[in-house]
Design an enzyme around this catalytic site. Structure first.
Site, mmCIF file in Angstrom:
data_model
loop_
_atom_site.group_PDB
_atom_site.id
_atom_site.type_symbol
_atom_site.label_atom_id
_atom_site.label_comp_id
_atom_site.label_asym_id
_atom_site.label_seq_id
_atom_site.Cartn_x
_atom_site.Cartn_y
_atom_site.Cartn_z
ATOM 1 N N GLY A 69 0.800 -1.224 0.000
ATOM 2 C CA GLY A 69 0.000 0.000 0.000
ATOM 3 C C GLY A 69 0.835 1.276 0.000
ATOM 4 N N HIS A 136 -12.760 11.554 -17.119
ATOM 5 C CA HIS A 136 -12.123 11.698 -18.430
ATOM 6 C C HIS A 136 -10.876 12.575 -18.375
ATOM 7 C CE1 HIS A 136 -13.327 15.892 -19.166
ATOM 8 N NE2 HIS A 136 -14.333 15.577 -18.384
ATOM 9 N N HIS A 145 -2.033 6.602 -5.491
ATOM 10 C CA HIS A 145 -3.117 5.800 -4.914
ATOM 11 C C HIS A 145 -4.348 6.689 -4.769
ATOM 12 C CE1 HIS A 145 -4.693 3.292 -1.224
ATOM 13 N NE2 HIS A 145 -5.574 3.385 -2.198
#
Ligand SMILES: CC(C)(COP(=O)(O)OP(=O)(O)OC[C@H]1O[C@@H](n2cnc3c(N)ncnc32)[C@H](O)[C@@H]1OP(=O)(O)O)[C@@H](O)C(=O)NCCC(=O)NCCS
Length: 208
Positions: A69, A136, A145
């Site tokens: 992570g 988009h 992340h």
């Protein structure tokens, strides 16, 4: 992809999320390599060796991915494995929606319920966590992340290793620098310079 073997570096919570995603995406023979002293991870996927063992066995696996992570460590490990010749792969959960006109880099994962829109670009070793939205033309650099439920509106840019906390929202076109941290639940309405942490609605710099 069915029946292909996958090595995951790491064996903690995020590694298990990656394994679960991989299984649902059709990978089998999923194993962990990890160097920590933690007990073996719960679940069906065995811990079979250390990071050094993985380096020695790279040729055995059809795919390799880092399941760590921490952004800096994930990206560093990803790059070292890639340089060593590992077949780094990306994973897209079968219940994620990724535009065929988006780009997902090696070693990146797009988890269940996440959406990645047209023209979006994800670099390498990126995590798009459960139910996150990448609109988009967003551009996520290597090692970013985007945590569960966060929403990046269109045209947002995030620099290397940026971390967007769970449920945060980023206004269209906002640019976030390298190593930026956005707190859970924040609303980011203005650019954030490299290395800063911002929290709250609207997001303000956290000094401590
Ligand atoms: C923003 C963040 C990175 C800061 O972490 P940190 O540097 O360890 O900060 P601390 O926990 O020491 O908190 C420092 C201060 O900021 C406040 N704070 C921390 N996170 C906050 C947040 N998300 N929103 C508002 N305030 C926040 C704390 O209450 C504390 O305030 P105080 O000094 O008045 O007591 C972290 O709290 C966070 O939100 N991380 C995201 C976690 C996440 O979404 N994980 C999902 C994984 S899928």
């Amino acid at each position: 992809m069915s029946g292909r073997s996958l090595a995951i570096l790491g064996a903690g919570g995020h590694a298990r999320v990656v394994a679960d995603c991989a299984e649902q995406a059709g990978w089998s023979g999923i194993v962990f390599f990890d160097g920590s002293d933690l007990p073996p991870p719960p679940g069906p996927w065995p811990l079979v060796g250390t990071p050094a063992d993985l380096m020695a066995r790279l040729a055995e696996f059809d795919g390799v991915i880092v399941g760590i992570g921490d952004n800096a460590e994930r990206l560093d490990r990803h790059r070292r494995l890639s340089e060593a010749g590992a077949r780094m792969v990306g994973l897209i959960h079968p219940r994620a929606s990724v535009s065929p006109h988006a780009e997902v880099g090696e070693g990146s994962v797009v988890l269940a319920g996440a959406c990645v829109g047209v023209g979006a670009r994800l670099g390498q070793a990126v995590i798009v966590n459960t139910n996150a939205t990448i609109e988009h033309d967003d551009d996520l650099a290597d090692g970013v992340h985007v945590s569960s439920g966060a929403v990046l509106a269109g045209g947002v840019r995030v620099g290397e290793r940026g971390w967007i906390g769970a449920g945060a929202v980023v206004r269209p076109g906002v640019v976030l620098g390298r190593d930026v941290r956005v707190g859970a639940g924040a609303a980011v309405v203005a650019p954030v310079a490299d290395g800063l942490t911002v929290v709250g609605v609207p997001a303000r710099r956290l000094d401590h």
